[in-house]
Design a protein around this motif. Structure first.
Motif, PDB file in Angstrom:
ATOM      1  N   THR A 179     169.124  66.556  13.616  1.00  0.00           N
ATOM      2  CA  THR A 179     168.950  66.277  15.040  1.00  0.00           C
ATOM      3  C   THR A 179     167.916  67.228  15.641  1.00  0.00           C
ATOM      4  O   THR A 179     167.576  68.264  15.057  1.00  0.00           O
ATOM      5  N   ARG A 180     167.418  66.877  16.819  1.00  0.00           N
ATOM      6  CA  ARG A 180     166.398  67.695  17.468  1.00  0.00           C
ATOM      7  C   ARG A 180     166.991  69.003  17.976  1.00  0.00           C
ATOM      8  O   ARG A 180     168.104  69.042  18.482  1.00  0.00           O
ATOM      9  N   ALA A 181     166.208  70.068  17.854  1.00  0.00           N
ATOM     10  CA  ALA A 181     166.626  71.388  18.324  1.00  0.00           C
ATOM     11  C   ALA A 181     166.189  71.596  19.772  1.00  0.00           C
ATOM     12  O   ALA A 181     165.228  70.973  20.247  1.00  0.00           O
ATOM     13  N   PRO A 182     166.874  72.469  20.519  1.00  0.00           N
ATOM     14  CA  PRO A 182     166.421  72.815  21.873  1.00  0.00           C
ATOM     15  C   PRO A 182     165.033  73.433  21.832  1.00  0.00           C
ATOM     16  O   PRO A 182     164.637  74.058  20.844  1.00  0.00           O
ATOM     17  N   SER A 183     164.294  73.267  22.915  1.00  0.00           N
ATOM     18  CA  SER A 183     162.918  73.749  22.955  1.00  0.00           C
ATOM     19  C   SER A 183     162.732  74.768  24.074  1.00  0.00           C
ATOM     20  O   SER A 183     163.495  74.812  25.039  1.00  0.00           O
ATOM     21  N   ASN A 184     161.696  75.567  23.931  1.00  0.00           N
ATOM     22  CA  ASN A 184     161.357  76.557  24.949  1.00  0.00           C
ATOM     23  C   ASN A 184     160.521  75.938  26.072  1.00  0.00           C
ATOM     24  O   ASN A 184     160.328  76.553  27.116  1.00  0.00           O
ATOM     25  N   ASP A 185     160.039  74.712  25.843  1.00  0.00           N
ATOM     26  CA  ASP A 185     159.268  73.995  26.855  1.00  0.00           C
ATOM     27  C   ASP A 185     160.131  72.891  27.451  1.00  0.00           C
ATOM     28  O   ASP A 185     160.796  72.145  26.719  1.00  0.00           O
ATOM     29  N   PRO A 186     160.151  72.752  28.766  1.00  0.00           N
ATOM     30  CA  PRO A 186     160.957  71.697  29.382  1.00  0.00           C
ATOM     31  C   PRO A 186     160.502  70.312  28.924  1.00  0.00           C
ATOM     32  O   PRO A 186     159.297  70.041  28.816  1.00  0.00           O
ATOM     33  N   SER A 187     161.457  69.446  28.646  1.00  0.00           N
ATOM     34  CA  SER A 187     161.129  68.081  28.243  1.00  0.00           C
ATOM     35  C   SER A 187     162.255  67.148  28.666  1.00  0.00           C
ATOM     36  O   SER A 187     163.407  67.565  28.830  1.00  0.00           O
ATOM     37  N   PHE A 188     161.871  65.893  28.836  1.00  0.00           N
ATOM     38  CA  PHE A 188     162.848  64.864  29.207  1.00  0.00           C
ATOM     39  C   PHE A 188     162.415  63.557  28.563  1.00  0.00           C
ATOM     40  O   PHE A 188     161.230  63.209  28.570  1.00  0.00           O
ATOM     41  N   ARG A 189     163.385  62.845  27.976  1.00  0.00           N
ATOM     42  CA  ARG A 189     163.133  61.559  27.351  1.00  0.00           C
ATOM     43  C   ARG A 189     164.226  60.592  27.789  1.00  0.00           C
ATOM     44  O   ARG A 189     165.401  60.976  27.863  1.00  0.00           O
ATOM     45  N   ALA A 190     163.841  59.361  28.060  1.00  0.00           N
ATOM     46  CA  ALA A 190     164.824  58.346  28.438  1.00  0.00           C
ATOM     47  C   ALA A 190     164.343  56.988  27.950  1.00  0.00           C
ATOM     48  O   ALA A 190     163.133  56.755  27.797  1.00  0.00           O
ATOM     49  N   SER A 191     165.281  56.105  27.701  1.00  0.00           N
ATOM     50  CA  SER A 191     164.931  54.751  27.283  1.00  0.00           C
ATOM     51  C   SER A 191     166.013  53.787  27.728  1.00  0.00           C
ATOM     52  O   SER A 191     167.175  54.178  27.922  1.00  0.00           O
ATOM     53  N   THR A 192     165.621  52.542  27.888  1.00  0.00           N
ATOM     54  CA  THR A 192     166.580  51.475  28.173  1.00  0.00           C
ATOM     55  C   THR A 192     166.139  50.223  27.439  1.00  0.00           C
ATOM     56  O   THR A 192     164.932  49.965  27.290  1.00  0.00           O
ATOM     57  N   THR A 193     167.111  49.452  26.957  1.00  0.00           N
ATOM     58  CA  THR A 193     166.842  48.255  26.159  1.00  0.00           C
ATOM     59  C   THR A 193     167.704  47.109  26.663  1.00  0.00           C
ATOM     60  O   THR A 193     168.893  47.295  26.944  1.00  0.00           O
ATOM     61  N   VAL A 194     167.105  45.940  26.772  1.00  0.00           N
ATOM     62  CA  VAL A 194     167.854  44.710  27.031  1.00  0.00           C
ATOM     63  C   VAL A 194     167.429  43.695  25.976  1.00  0.00           C
ATOM     64  O   VAL A 194     166.283  43.706  25.500  1.00  0.00           O
ATOM     65  N   GLY A 195     168.365  42.821  25.595  1.00  0.00           N
ATOM     66  CA  GLY A 195     168.043  41.862  24.556  1.00  0.00           C
ATOM     67  C   GLY A 195     169.022  40.713  24.517  1.00  0.00           C
ATOM     68  O   GLY A 195     169.952  40.617  25.339  1.00  0.00           O
ATOM     69  N   GLN A 196     168.811  39.850  23.549  1.00  0.00           N
ATOM     70  CA  GLN A 196     169.693  38.709  23.363  1.00  0.00           C
ATOM     71  C   GLN A 196     171.101  39.168  23.008  1.00  0.00           C
ATOM     72  O   GLN A 196     171.324  40.318  22.631  1.00  0.00           O
ATOM     73  N   TYR A 197     172.038  38.242  23.105  1.00  0.00           N
ATOM     74  CA  TYR A 197     173.449  38.513  22.856  1.00  0.00           C
ATOM     75  C   TYR A 197     173.969  39.619  23.782  1.00  0.00           C
ATOM     76  O   TYR A 197     174.775  40.457  23.374  1.00  0.00           O
ATOM     77  N   ASP A 198     173.456  39.607  25.023  1.00  0.00           N
ATOM     78  CA  ASP A 198     173.915  40.544  26.052  1.00  0.00           C
ATOM     79  C   ASP A 198     173.750  41.998  25.618  1.00  0.00           C
ATOM     80  O   ASP A 198     174.567  42.860  25.957  1.00  0.00           O
TER      81      ASP A 198
END
Length: 729
Positions: A153-172
């Motif tokens: 897994t990703r380690a904490p960083s000394n530089d501020p960062s932010f990541r986000a995602s959203t997904t929509v698809g078939q079959y709800d």
């Protein structure tokens, strides 16, 4: 970019890689080297005298990797089959087993995960995934008999960062994730916090209720604190939690269309398992799992060449599987399986990195306890009385403990400018104890005997690898390693004293490999030959009193070839391909109950192992180019093909060859990305897997002669599509 025992190529702009100028003058970025820890120290994939596939964070994101099944889709030679969330079966180099713990060790940040029912968890905030092929018992231990999968897994960083995602698809389908990281105390204390949620409706419908059959929901939380106490001392605390709920598996029994009967009612399908994508009608069940993992890693740089480290970890998993195990609309049988697993582990390690010698010495301890309750009920007393004893209701309540102590180490000696030798080994002692209980839930009669069982085993697992740097661009290596997987118990009432234990299985593994870089490091071609001599293989067998139990087969040989290619013919275009040929067959396996109970040939010499495809092929292509201003466009396709897989050791039935294609295209800039994707684009409907299983329906309902043991298969994921929006800062 996917790396196949070779390299990884970052997919986002700004990668600082070398430039090369082919004929024609075009500047083409050379393929980069991905640093991995497959041998418990940092090195590039091209340096390792072993076959390793590593998926970078970019490949995980762009390739739509949500779980280990998706990892297998991108990894030549790795098969992942599943009987549902409660039972996962990864296979590397033909070493398949559906008995006990997996033959492939599953690790998260170097911490062993002991349950098959946790292997299909949703992956989130992952830096890379390493698949190491061949036995890794010497350095990894804990049943890494055929190989290991290590999720970092990703380690904490000394530089501020932010990541986000959203997904929509078939079959709800609806998914979302967010991760924030940065310093809490500049240059000293860093933090990371992530969360994800994913849900979808069923791919199939339960005709009995009119509701979704196989819907799924999963949530994850993760957190990390990295304290740089001094220039030489650091502590890395990581914690994760996941909660998963699914509906019923899309399973179905296939009737025998051959008029030949085996010993009366013991009839089974012969040939290729047919496809079924509708007509599922079962009493609603499902699967629920909650698991957590906490680990603390401490590192102390004693000197520029010597480091001490410690990993302390505790994990817990609770799950419940509810199954209508006649897979039909009539209410005949229902099974509920509860599992509560906890594992504590401690590892101490001392690493030395010298000019010509690298060395590692470690101590390992783990204490595991698993409590399980398995209630397999016939739903009516009248039917219970009419069934033979082997099909009647049972209640199994077992508590099993395992304590492992190990001493392990390795030495790499670069004894000449182009030569190195690597020697590794592990001595371990494992003590297992089982407190079993078995009864009939209708009568509450305790089925005897139920003795407390225990065993203690000690093993030594060495490995040796020799590496020769033939030229600056070619490395040849050979290796030999011993693998061991400890034995266990048959905690059933209807087994004899001699059948209560099964022995450890062992293997000797031989590998010869070549790793090359060509065209100014824009083309990598790697190949490996392997042969595995497997003795006392643990298999499912029919006991003398009718019980389905674990037993040791005679001998098995698995041998084959792996070929992997990665190329960048022009700027922005990345191509990968991999082919694996595996011939895994029994050399000596006599199964007497086949003749006594089914009238079949008990000699299984030459039969192919379950869930092993003789041919596997993977390919990926991705192109990325500038569009306008700071926006790029990209397109990607992934293909996975595998030949037929047998569902039983007798090779009487099999699922046919399947070819899965995934596709994606989209647009991105340094902050935003939008991706349109499709999975199983060609809508391949080949069943996901098959297995031989008892079916009460055949004994209770006409037509007679269907067979107590029948072929159970599972429908695959159909074609589905969606769109994903990402933001990163």
């Amino acid at each position: 970019m996917l790396t196949t025992a070779m390299v990884a190529t970052p997919l986002f702009p700004g990668a600082a890689l070398a430039q090369s100028a082919p004929a024609g003058g075009e500047q083409v970025t050379a393929l980069g080297d991905l640093v991995v820890t497959a041998r418990r120290r940092e090195e590039t994939l091209q340096e390792i005298p072993a076959s390793v596939t590593a998926l970078s964070s970019e490949t995980i994101e762009r390739g739509g990797v949500r779980n280990i099944e998706d990892v297998a889709r991108l990894t030549p030679g790795l098969t992942f089959v599943s009987l549902g969330s409660n039972f996962a079966l990864p296979v590397i180099r033909g070493l398949s087993t559906n008995v006990g713990e997996s033959n492939v060790g599953f690790f998260i940040d170097g911490v062993y995960q002991g349950s098959r029912s946790g292997m299909d968890r949703q992956l989130s905030d992952v830096e890379r995934i390493e698949v190491i092929k061949g036995p890794q018992v010497a350095l990894y231990g804990r049943n890494a008999f055929g190989g290991a999968i290590n999720v970092i897994t990703r380690a904490p960083s000394n530089d501020p960062s932010f990541r986000a995602s959203t997904t929509v698809g078939q079959y709800d389908r609806l998914e979302g994730s967010a991760v924030v990281s940065g310093p809490l105390v500049q240059d000293r204390l860093f933090g990371r916090l992530g969360m994800s949620y994913a849900e979808r409706g069923g791919f199939y419908t339960n005709d009995l209720t009119g509701e979704d059959l196989d819907d799924r929901r999963a949530s994850t939380l993760s957190g990390a604190l990295l304290w740089q106490a001094s220039d030489a001392v650091s502590f890395d605390l990581r914690a994760s939690w996941e909660d998963t709920s699914t509906g019923d598996n899309p399973g179905y029994f296939s009737l025998n269309d051959n008029p030949v009967l085996f010993a009366g009612r013991s009839q089974i399908l012969l040939g290729e398992v047919p496809t079924q994508t509708k007509g599922f009608a079962v009493t609603p069940g499902g699967f629920d799992r909650e698991s957590s993992l906490v680990s603390l890693t401490g590192r102390w740089d004693i000197s520029p060449t010597l480091q001490a480290s410690s990993i302390t970890a505790y994990s817990q998993l609770e799950s419940q599987q509810r199954t209508d195990n006649d897979y039909g609309p009539a209410s005949l049988g229902f099974q509920t399986q509860d599992t509560d697993l906890s594992v504590f582990s401690q590892e101490f390690r001392l690493d030395y990195a010298g000019t010509n010698i690298d060395a590692l010495l470690g101590l390992y301890y783990s204490d595991q306890e698993q409590a399980s309750v398995d209630l397999d009920m016939v739903t009516s007393p009248a039917l219970e009385a009419a069934l033979p004893g082997s099909l009647r209701s049972t209640l199994l309540r077992n508590t099993e403990t395992s304590e492992v102590m190990a001493l392990f180490g390795s030495v790499t000696w670069r004894f000449a400018p182009a030569w190195s030798v690597d020697v590794a080994g592990r001595f371990f002692r494992e003590e297992k104890n089982l407190d079993p209980f078995q009864s009939n839930p209708y009568t509450n009669v305790v089925l005897t005997p139920n003795p407390a069982l225990s065993l203690t085993e000690e093993h030594f697992t060495p490995s040796l690898a020799l590496s020769w740097e033939v030229t600056e661009n070619a490395r040849l290596y050979g290796s030999v390693a011993r693998g061991v997987k400890t034995g266990g118990f048959n905690a059933l009432a209807n087994v004899t004293a001699a059948e209560r234990y099964y022995d450890a299985e062992t293997s000797w593994n031989y590998e010869l490999g070549l790793k090359t870089s060509l065209m100014d490091r824009r083309l990598y071609v790697n190949a490996a030959l392997f042969q595995i001599q497997w003795e006392d293989q643990i298999v499912r067998a029919l006991g003398s009193l009718g019980a389905t139990l674990n037993a040791n087969a005679g001998q098995t040989t698995s041998q084959g070839v792996e070929l992997e290619v990665l190329a960048r013919p022009t700027e922005g275009l990345n191509l990968t391909a991999g082919y694996t040929y595996t011939d895994a067959t029994f050399d000596d396996y006599y199964y007497p109950s086949l003749q006594a109970s089914f009238g079949l040939d008990p000699l299984l010499d030459g039969k192919t192992l379950q869930y092993v495809s003789k041919h596997m092929f993977t390919a990926s292509a991705q192109y990325q180019a500038s569009l306008v201003n700071d926006w790029d466009w990209f397109v990607r396709g992934d293909l996975n093909h595998r030949s037929r897989q047998y569902g039983t050791t007798t090779n009487m039935f099999w699922v046919g060859a399947q070819t899965k294609v995934n596709f994606a295209f989209g647009f991105e800039n340094p902050r935003w990305a939008i991706e349109f994707w499709a999975r199983n684009l060609l809508d391949d409907e080949t069943p996901g897997m098959s297995i031989q299983q008892r079916n009460r329906r055949s004994a209770a309902l006409p037509p007679a002669g269907q067979g107590v043991f029948q072929t159970l298969a599972f429908a695959p994921e159909p074609r589905n599509a969606g769109v994903t929006l990402r933001f990163r800062y």
